[in-house]
Design an enzyme around this catalytic site. Structure first.
Site, PDB file in Angstrom:
ATOM      1  N   ARG A  75      30.339  27.725  42.844  1.00 28.21           N
ATOM      2  CA  ARG A  75      30.414  27.818  44.049  1.00 28.21           C
ATOM      3  C   ARG A  75      31.281  28.893  44.047  1.00 28.21           C
ATOM      4  NH1 ARG A  75      36.937  28.953  43.604  1.00 28.21           N
ATOM      5  NH2 ARG A  75      37.894  28.447  45.148  1.00 28.21           N
ATOM      6  N   HIS A  88      39.648  24.423  50.280  1.00 24.11           N
ATOM      7  CA  HIS A  88      39.424  23.407  48.848  1.00 24.11           C
ATOM      8  C   HIS A  88      38.960  21.577  49.514  1.00 24.11           C
ATOM      9  CE1 HIS A  88      44.010  25.020  48.203  1.00 24.11           C
ATOM     10  NE2 HIS A  88      42.995  25.697  47.705  1.00 24.11           N
ATOM     11  N   GLU A 139      36.810  19.536  40.497  1.00 26.90           N
ATOM     12  CA  GLU A 139      35.784  20.295  41.344  1.00 26.90           C
ATOM     13  C   GLU A 139      34.901  20.851  41.115  1.00 26.90           C
ATOM     14  OE1 GLU A 139      38.114  23.030  43.787  1.00 26.90           O
ATOM     15  OE2 GLU A 139      39.696  22.557  42.793  1.00 26.90           O
ATOM     16  N   ASN A 166      31.869  29.633  38.624  1.00 24.60           N
ATOM     17  CA  ASN A 166      32.725  29.779  39.375  1.00 24.60           C
ATOM     18  C   ASN A 166      33.019  30.910  39.089  1.00 24.60           C
ATOM     19  OD1 ASN A 166      35.482  29.863  41.540  1.00 24.60           O
ATOM     20  ND2 ASN A 166      36.290  27.970  40.429  1.00 24.60           N
ATOM     21  N   ARG A 206      52.511  32.290  49.147  1.00 21.93           N
ATOM     22  CA  ARG A 206      51.995  32.413  50.266  1.00 21.93           C
ATOM     23  C   ARG A 206      52.835  31.788  51.668  1.00 21.93           C
ATOM     24  NH1 ARG A 206      45.980  30.580  49.238  1.00 21.93           N
ATOM     25  NH2 ARG A 206      46.772  30.568  47.640  1.00 21.93           N
TER      26      ARG A 206
END
Ligand code: AMP
Length: 398
Positions: A90, A179, A383, A6, A240
């Site tokens: 990823r 995601h 993940e 990643n 956010r």
């Protein structure tokens, strides 16, 4: 063995996985790539066996360091890099071109490069990681696993924004969703827990972390999700804002004379839990201050729970029948207090939380009452394992 990479703009996270037994054999992190002092942390299974500060010039040097550590007599786990059967990367954005994981060849790499405008912060770093791995292990296959791919099954009605249609046609402005790897991983685990095949289950998966998204899954496929063209919308997040009236953006620019960069800074880095509470973006800090009676911390918690609850309610209506609601990621897996607040009102569509079973952190468990028609599950996400699995499937060893 599969190496999962990643790669961020100044970091490389990696894991070596034994897919058949879902084991992590080694993992690590290279931080501050390109800066004067890099930080390298390397683990053998769970144990930190190597930590050092030294400059890491670029991603290529970073991947070389990863390989050296994996091959090291004392810290390593392999004798020859050919023991790594493939590298799974990823990749944040696959645009509309990739609906599933792919073997990376020159053509794929070119499409990825053409897609960078959709994820200017992430895709270039992902590409650097791919190029570095190809250079370091030229005869080992590389596979791209996309955050967006799982959501490519969304119907037009979900992914087209109510803007002039040419925004989609000319500029690719549509909902992509993110995601995806996490939503797909927990969906598969939920199907196992329900004892049903994945193509028969309807789920609402809540990935609640520093970034959050909720996904409606019908017969194992994503049909709607709360993140969109970018990663600013949907539920309120750590920093956010999530969904806001676009008129606010116009007002920020016209009345408050903010530049596009300043607006971006506010919506992306200064809003959400941090913006409301004025305390922190971290749910643990907010919960702590709430317990001490801080009203703004309470408000931040209530807003977070309210936005998640509304999305779950909306997706319950979209799906009609639901088998289970799943909580995952940092807050979803660990924050049992906030899960309790979120689930208030779920009784109306047959999901009844068991407050005692719910008092758990980081475990794969059912937390609904035995009588609950719709199950509520906590499922820790993984993940990297999903990327490893996908990679193994693409190269045909799973
Ligand atoms: P992630 O982005 O998935 O790593 O999740 C990070 C978020 O999970 C942060 O807001 C953390 O505060 C939150 N988190 C981690 N552990 C807990 C916990 N024990 N209780 C509540 N929130 C937690």
């Amino acid at each position: 063995m599969i190496l999962v990479v990643n790669s961020g703009s100044s970091s490389i996270k990696y894991q070596v996985l034994k897919i058949e037994t879902e084991q992590t054999l080694s993992s690590g992190l290279i931080e501050r790539i390109g800066l004067s002092e890099g930080i390298i942390s390397h683990y053998k299974e769970e144990e930190l066996v190597y930590k050092k500060q030294k400059p890491v010039e670029d991603h290529s040097q970073g991947i070389d360091m990863v390989l050296k550590l994996l091959l090291h007599e004392k810290y390593g786990i392999i004798k020859d890099y050919h023991e790594i059967k493939a590298v799974g990367h990823r990749v944040v954005h696959g645009g509309e071109d990739f609906t599933q994981s792919v073997l990376i060849d020159d053509k794929v790499l070119k499409v990825l490069e053409e897609t960078t405008y959709l994820a200017p912060l992430h895709n270039p770093a992902n590409i650097l990681g791919i190029k570095a791995a190809k250079q370091a292990m030229p005869d080992i296959p590389n596979v791209a696993v996309f955050d967006t791919a799982f959501h490519q099954s969304m119907p037009e009605v979900a992914y087209i924004y109510a803007l002039p249609y040419k925004f989609y046609e000319k500029h690719g402005i549509r909902k992509y969703g993110f995601h995806g790897t996490s939503h797909q991983y927990v969906a598969n685990k939920a199907a196992e827990m329900l004892g049903k095949s994945i193509d028969k289950v309807n789920l609402i998966t809540c990935h609640l972390g520093n970034g959050s998204s909720i996904t409606a899954i019908k017969n194992g496929k994503s049909i709607d999700t709360s993140l969109g063209y970018g990663t600013m919308c949907g539920v309120a997040m750590g920093t956010r804002a999530g969904d806001i009236d676009p008129a606010i953006v116009v007002s920020m620019m016209e009345e408050m004379n903010m530049s596009a960069d300043e607006v971006k800074e506010i919506l992306y880095k200064k809003s959400g839990l941090l913006g409301i509470s004025g305390i922190s973006s971290d749910m643990r800090d907010i919960e702590e201050k709430d317990e001490q009676g801080n009203a703004r911390a309470r408000l931040a918690l209530d807003i977070f729970a309210d936005r998640v609850r509304k999305y779950v309610g909306a997706y319950a209506a979209t799906l009609g029948r639901i088998d289970a609601i799943v909580f995952t990621a940092g807050i979803g897996e660990n924050g049992w207090e906030i899960r309790e607040v979120i689930c208030r009102g779920f009784e109306s569509f047959g999901a009844i939380l068991d407050p005692e079973k719910n008092k758990v952190r980081g475990k794969r468990v059912e937390v609904s009452k035995d009588t609950s028609q719709v199950k509520i599950f906590v499922i820790p996400t993984n993940e990297e394992m999903m990327i490893g699995n996908e990679t193994a499937k693409v190269i045909g060893i799973l």
